[in-house]
Write a protein that holds these residues in place. Structure first.
Motif, PDB file in Angstrom:
ATOM      1  N   LEU A 178      22.700  54.583   0.739  1.00 57.64           N
ATOM      2  CA  LEU A 178      23.162  53.265   1.149  1.00 57.64           C
ATOM      3  C   LEU A 178      22.055  52.522   1.890  1.00 57.64           C
ATOM      4  CD1 LEU A 178      25.508  51.277   1.266  1.00 57.64           C
ATOM      5  CD2 LEU A 178      26.204  52.349   3.405  1.00 57.64           C
ATOM      6  N   GLU A 179      21.366  53.215   2.781  1.00 58.58           N
ATOM      7  CA  GLU A 179      20.254  52.604   3.515  1.00 58.58           C
ATOM      8  C   GLU A 179      19.157  52.136   2.549  1.00 58.58           C
ATOM      9  OE1 GLU A 179      16.828  54.202   6.506  1.00 58.58           O
ATOM     10  OE2 GLU A 179      18.879  54.856   6.937  1.00 58.58           O
ATOM     11  N   LEU A 180      18.854  52.958   1.555  1.00 60.62           N
ATOM     12  CA  LEU A 180      17.849  52.601   0.551  1.00 60.62           C
ATOM     13  C   LEU A 180      18.287  51.367  -0.231  1.00 60.62           C
ATOM     14  CD1 LEU A 180      15.210  53.337  -0.936  1.00 60.62           C
ATOM     15  CD2 LEU A 180      16.577  54.775  -2.448  1.00 60.62           C
ATOM     16  N   MET A 181      19.550  51.322  -0.644  1.00 66.22           N
ATOM     17  CA  MET A 181      20.048  50.177  -1.402  1.00 66.22           C
ATOM     18  C   MET A 181      20.073  48.911  -0.540  1.00 66.22           C
ATOM     19  SD  MET A 181      20.535  51.091  -4.465  1.00 66.22           S
ATOM     20  CE  MET A 181      19.233  52.286  -4.382  1.00 66.22           C
ATOM     21  N   MET A 182      20.399  49.049   0.732  1.00 66.62           N
ATOM     22  CA  MET A 182      20.408  47.898   1.639  1.00 66.62           C
ATOM     23  C   MET A 182      18.997  47.341   1.801  1.00 66.62           C
ATOM     24  SD  MET A 182      23.518  47.263   2.637  1.00 66.62           S
ATOM     25  CE  MET A 182      23.479  46.489   4.213  1.00 66.62           C
ATOM     26  N   SER A 183      18.008  48.221   1.942  1.00 70.20           N
ATOM     27  CA  SER A 183      16.630  47.744   2.078  1.00 70.20           C
ATOM     28  C   SER A 183      16.158  47.094   0.784  1.00 70.20           C
ATOM     29  CB  SER A 183      15.686  48.874   2.506  1.00 70.20           C
ATOM     30  OG  SER A 183      15.494  49.806   1.478  1.00 70.20           O
ATOM     31  N   ALA A 184      16.582  47.619  -0.363  1.00 69.41           N
ATOM     32  CA  ALA A 184      16.228  47.005  -1.647  1.00 69.41           C
ATOM     33  C   ALA A 184      16.871  45.629  -1.755  1.00 69.41           C
ATOM     34  CB  ALA A 184      16.675  47.892  -2.804  1.00 69.41           C
ATOM     35  N   GLY A 185      18.127  45.515  -1.362  1.00 64.03           N
ATOM     36  CA  GLY A 185      18.814  44.225  -1.388  1.00 64.03           C
ATOM     37  C   GLY A 185      18.169  43.212  -0.470  1.00 64.03           C
ATOM     38  N   LYS A 186      17.747  43.664   0.702  1.00 61.20           N
ATOM     39  CA  LYS A 186      17.073  42.776   1.651  1.00 61.20           C
ATOM     40  C   LYS A 186      15.752  42.296   1.065  1.00 61.20           C
ATOM     41  CE  LYS A 186      15.348  42.516   6.412  1.00 61.20           C
ATOM     42  NZ  LYS A 186      14.250  41.684   6.039  1.00 61.20           N
TER      43      LYS A 186
END
Length: 178
Positions: free
Chosen positions: A112-120
């Motif tokens: 989830l943290e990885l996906m959030m950073s990708a989204g950001k």
């Protein structure tokens, strides 16, 4: 016999007609590879942890089965050994399932943290692209407005000269041809 056409030159010509920024493709590739590496690392770490938990669980079970298989002096001792084995297995199942759940939770949080950073990062890139496009549009609009003002001035000046020439012609003394 028919020869097949070589489309290499045609393809090069066609691709040359569409200017592309290859740096953007390279950056996208590097970003994608970086996220892929991180995601793979998360998955491999989880796989290693779950394998360790499963192997430990198996070793515990095999150790208990060794105790269960030993010869007992009385028939009631076999019943007690089976009860002890079942009790230990139930405790072991609870402990190991909790450990596996913790690994899954940890993996989920990291993903989830990885996906959030990708989204950001995607949002930041979109904002930067929108800002660049807005600046380009503003520049083009300013150039267009400047050209329109220049054309208006020239048209006004030409109209003024034409009006003055017409007025001068109208004021010129008339000669009677009669």
């Amino acid at each position: 016999m028919a020869n097949s056409q070589d489309f290499t030159a045609t393809l090069k010509e066609m691709m040359g007609a569409f200017p592309m920024d290859t740096a953007a493709f390279e950056d996208a590739w590097k970003t994608s590879a970086g996220y892929s590496e991180k995601a793979t690392s998360i998955a491999l770490d989880a796989a290693g942890k779950t394998t360790d938990i499963s192997m430990g669980w198996t070793m515990e079970t095999l150790g208990r089965m060794g105790e269960l298989a030993k010869a007992k002096p009385a028939p009631t001792d076999y019943a007690q050994a089976m009860a002890d084995f079942a009790s230990a297995q139930m405790t072991s199942v609870s402990d190991h399932m909790t450990a596996l759940t913790d690994v899954a939770r940890s993996m989920q949080a990291e993903t989830l943290e990885l996906m959030m950073s990708a989204g950001k990062e995607v949002a930041d890139d979109a904002t930067a692209n929108a800002t660049t496009a807005a600046k380009a549009t503003e520049t083009a609009t300013n150039k267009s407005a400047s050209a329109a003002r220049s054309t208006t001035r020239k048209t006004t000046a030409a109209a003024k000269k034409t009006t003055e020439a017409a007025a001068s012609a109208a004021e010129a003394p008339k000669t009677d041809a009669n």
